[in-house]
Design a protein around this motif. Structure first.
Motif, mmCIF file in Angstrom:
data_model
loop_
_atom_site.group_PDB
_atom_site.id
_atom_site.type_symbol
_atom_site.label_atom_id
_atom_site.label_comp_id
_atom_site.label_asym_id
_atom_site.label_seq_id
_atom_site.Cartn_x
_atom_site.Cartn_y
_atom_site.Cartn_z
ATOM 1 N N VAL A 180 0.858 -1.248 0.106
ATOM 2 C CA VAL A 180 0.014 -0.089 0.051
ATOM 3 C C VAL A 180 0.702 1.296 0.032
ATOM 4 O O VAL A 180 0.329 2.172 -0.656
ATOM 5 C CB VAL A 180 -0.922 0.035 0.956
ATOM 6 C CG1 VAL A 180 -1.691 1.288 1.176
ATOM 7 C CG2 VAL A 180 -1.864 -1.106 1.279
ATOM 8 N N MET A 181 1.940 1.270 0.524
ATOM 9 C CA MET A 181 2.796 2.458 0.928
ATOM 10 C C MET A 181 4.171 2.606 0.414
ATOM 11 O O MET A 181 4.962 3.314 0.500
ATOM 12 C CB MET A 181 2.885 2.681 2.440
ATOM 13 C CG MET A 181 1.624 3.178 2.919
ATOM 14 S SD MET A 181 0.788 4.476 2.514
ATOM 15 C CE MET A 181 1.810 5.845 3.093
ATOM 16 N N ASN A 182 4.570 1.231 -0.206
ATOM 17 C CA ASN A 182 5.797 1.244 -0.824
ATOM 18 C C ASN A 182 7.064 1.124 0.147
ATOM 19 O O ASN A 182 8.079 1.584 0.053
ATOM 20 C CB ASN A 182 6.081 2.059 -1.923
ATOM 21 C CG ASN A 182 5.318 1.600 -3.220
ATOM 22 O OD1 ASN A 182 5.764 0.398 -3.490
ATOM 23 N ND2 ASN A 182 4.818 2.515 -3.694
ATOM 24 N N MET A 183 6.632 0.641 1.563
ATOM 25 C CA MET A 183 7.589 0.835 2.648
ATOM 26 C C MET A 183 7.422 -0.401 3.479
ATOM 27 O O MET A 183 6.185 -1.002 3.661
ATOM 28 C CB MET A 183 7.261 1.959 3.679
ATOM 29 C CG MET A 183 7.285 3.400 2.901
ATOM 30 S SD MET A 183 6.997 4.713 4.135
ATOM 31 C CE MET A 183 8.055 4.348 5.139
ATOM 32 N N VAL A 184 8.625 -1.080 3.996
ATOM 33 C CA VAL A 184 8.382 -2.149 4.844
ATOM 34 C C VAL A 184 8.519 -1.470 6.118
ATOM 35 O O VAL A 184 9.488 -1.242 6.961
ATOM 36 C CB VAL A 184 9.692 -2.979 4.744
ATOM 37 C CG1 VAL A 184 9.611 -4.105 5.829
ATOM 38 C CG2 VAL A 184 9.620 -3.534 3.161
ATOM 39 N N SER A 185 7.095 -1.598 6.984
ATOM 40 C CA SER A 185 6.915 -0.892 8.185
ATOM 41 C C SER A 185 5.941 -1.532 8.910
ATOM 42 O O SER A 185 4.780 -1.041 8.928
ATOM 43 C CB SER A 185 6.871 0.457 7.960
ATOM 44 O OG SER A 185 6.854 1.216 9.393
ATOM 45 N N PRO A 186 5.845 -3.034 9.256
ATOM 46 C CA PRO A 186 4.922 -3.563 9.869
ATOM 47 C C PRO A 186 4.211 -3.158 11.232
ATOM 48 O O PRO A 186 3.007 -3.474 11.401
ATOM 49 C CB PRO A 186 5.355 -4.969 10.209
ATOM 50 C CG PRO A 186 6.824 -4.623 10.511
ATOM 51 C CD PRO A 186 7.151 -3.758 9.302
ATOM 52 N N HIS A 187 5.164 -2.270 11.979
ATOM 53 C CA HIS A 187 4.530 -1.601 13.254
ATOM 54 C C HIS A 187 3.933 -0.200 12.947
ATOM 55 O O HIS A 187 3.633 0.448 13.930
ATOM 56 C CB HIS A 187 5.729 -1.433 14.190
ATOM 57 C CG HIS A 187 6.807 -0.815 13.758
ATOM 58 N ND1 HIS A 187 7.824 -1.381 12.737
ATOM 59 C CD2 HIS A 187 7.394 0.404 13.705
ATOM 60 C CE1 HIS A 187 8.719 -0.516 12.250
ATOM 61 N NE2 HIS A 187 8.554 0.556 12.879
ATOM 62 N N GLY A 188 3.763 0.368 11.724
ATOM 63 C CA GLY A 188 3.443 1.618 11.485
ATOM 64 C C GLY A 188 4.295 2.528 10.732
ATOM 65 O O GLY A 188 5.697 2.406 11.036
#
Length: 481
Positions: free
Chosen positions: A237-245
């Motif tokens: 969705v955001m093109n970022m690897v950020s599972p915690h927000g």
């Protein structure tokens, strides 16, 4: 009747007195716990969180009830509280009475969960019950349940993770280690502050316990199963690897030194979102009425984020505000003041008795924190079983108070308040044990008795003469009760 029987009879009233004292102590503590339960239920049913949907509570409520939202703000906040709100809304169908019932249930369970942690940490049930009573009556841990805020879920999950950690410390089994890992992961997916705490606890216990390879392997498997799908979700969705927000938003807000942040998101299909925020800390005077000091933040920081660029636009925005030592010292100083003395928002409505009390007792935490830390250093050698907990408190302060991760608010202090109540009981218990040991040594050195029952003080120059036909002298040390 021999001398031992006489001594037992003489000590019997003292034992009865002690039993009566413990009974009265437990009766008083359970009365306070019952009072805390009543206050929590009354507060939630009087100030139902469903009646106060605005600002942050509105954001959390909408993110949880609109389950398929894919806007940037939904991906910015951690997912666990959104899941909690979604379950709550489904169970209650948004009926106010049912919402109050489940919220009050969670509010009452929170002190009990911390009591279960205290039973693992502390040497006696009485000390753990003191923790239960203190947390039950803590105003800031009551008032927050009148709102939909992440702290309402963080506090019980944090207590559960602590319980699982000290249970793992006692059992040292693979199953107990995995339970600890799962609960710390859930706490970290509620608020990011739990992540460094989890790293300290799990690493400490992993290093000192057996089955290292199995525990490491299964932990990685669990983290992959829980965090992997969330990491893919954020990348998709955001093109970022950020599972915690997505934490870049609060990082940019902090480093900019501005009063507000305005973010403009653009997506390739033409969709756009505009958000602006301002911390409640920037609008208050945390040291009033002693001082009119307030933040020096002025103006707004603007960020234009093209979602297709992933983290690149965030990095460019952060690079506009390099964190020099001078700027860091200024921002960190403000952050510490707001963390230790700021009024907890939104649970500082002074028309509500519990929240009015919460607002005023904010002065307690800073001196209590520094007093307990000094006491902990002085008693460090006596805290062999609880040193890990002390390190955990120091880790929280370092990350939340010293590192530049977010603009601090008074409500971020809530985990520390629970930590300090537990630490106060820990130190009180250590000091009492030390005092009892000193008293026992003094008693054993000052009282020497004859076998015939004639007491002799070790402080006299010479003992009295034994009666005729007395048995040979033999010292007996009796530690006084």
């Amino acid at each position: 009747m021999n001398w031992n029987q006489c001594g037992a009879l003489r000590r019997f009233p003292l034992r009865v007195s002690r039993a009566d004292g413990r009974w009265l102590a437990y009766a008083g503590l359970y009365f306070l716990i019952a009072l805390g339960i009543w206050l929590r239920i009354d507060h939630v049913f009087t100030y139902n969180p469903i009646d106060y949907i605005w600002s942050d509570p509105q954001r959390h409520w909408e993110q949880g009830t609109e389950t398929l939202r894919a806007d940037p703000m939904t991906l910015t906040d951690p997912v666990m509280y959104q899941l909690y709100i979604g379950v709550l809304a489904k169970l209650t169908l948004k009926e106010p009475l049912l919402i109050a019932f489940y919220t009050a249930l969670l509010a009452c369970l929170t002190p009990w969960i911390w009591y279960r942690f205290a039973r693992e940490l502390l040497p006696s049930r009485l000390q753990a019950t003191v923790v239960w009573a203190a947390i039950s009556l803590l105003p800031s841990w009551i008032g927050i349940y009148g709102y939909f805020m992440q702290e309402t879920l963080l506090l019980p999950l944090l207590g559960a993770a602590l319980y699982a950690s000290w249970r793992c410390r006692r059992k040292q089994t693979l199953a107990s280690f995995m339970l600890m890992v799962v609960l710390w992961t859930l706490a970290g997916l509620t608020r990011g502050i739990a992540i460094p705490l989890a790293a300290v606890v799990t690493t400490w216990l992993w290093l000192v316990q057996p089955q290292k390879i199995a525990k490491a392997g299964f932990s990685l498997l669990v983290l992959t199963l829980l965090m992997g799908p969330l990491a893919y979700r954020s990348h998709a969705v955001m093109n970022m690897v950020s599972p915690h927000g997505i934490g870049q938003l609060v990082a940019l807000y902090l480093r900019s030194g501005k009063r507000e942040i305005h973010v403009h998101y653009l997506r390739e299909d033409g969709a756009q979102w505009n958000y602006w925020f301002g911390s409640p800390s920037t609008g208050e005077k945390p040291l009033a009425p002693l001082s009119d000091w307030t933040t020096t933040r002025e103006g707004a920081v603007h960020a234009r984020i093209e979602i297709a660029n992933g983290v690149e636009d965030w990095s460019n925005a952060l690079n506009r505000y390099p964190l020099t030592p001078e700027r860091y010292f200024h921002l960190a100083s403000e952050n510490l003041i707001y963390l230790l003395f700021g009024s907890s928002w939104p649970d500082n409505n002074r028309e509500r008795p519990i929240e009015l009390l919460n607002h005023h007792i904010r002065w307690l935490w800073a001196p209590l924190f520094f007093l307990l830390m000094v006491g902990t250093l002085l008693c460090w050698r006596r805290l062999q079983g609880v040193r890990l907990f002390t390190v955990l408190v120091a880790t929280w302060f370092l990350v939340q108070g010293v590192l530049p991760i977010a603009v601090n608010e008074g409500r971020y202090r809530k985990p520390l308040e629970g930590f300090l109540l537990v630490q106060a009981v820990v130190l009180a218990g250590a000091l009492r044990r030390s005092r009892d040991q000193v008293a026992a040594k003094v008693s054993s050195s000052d009282h020497v008795e004859l076998e015939g029952g004639i007491p002799v003080s070790s402080g006299t120059a010479e003992p009295p003469l034994a009666p005729p036909l007395a048995a040979p002298l033999r010292s007996q040390n009796h530690v006084s009760a």
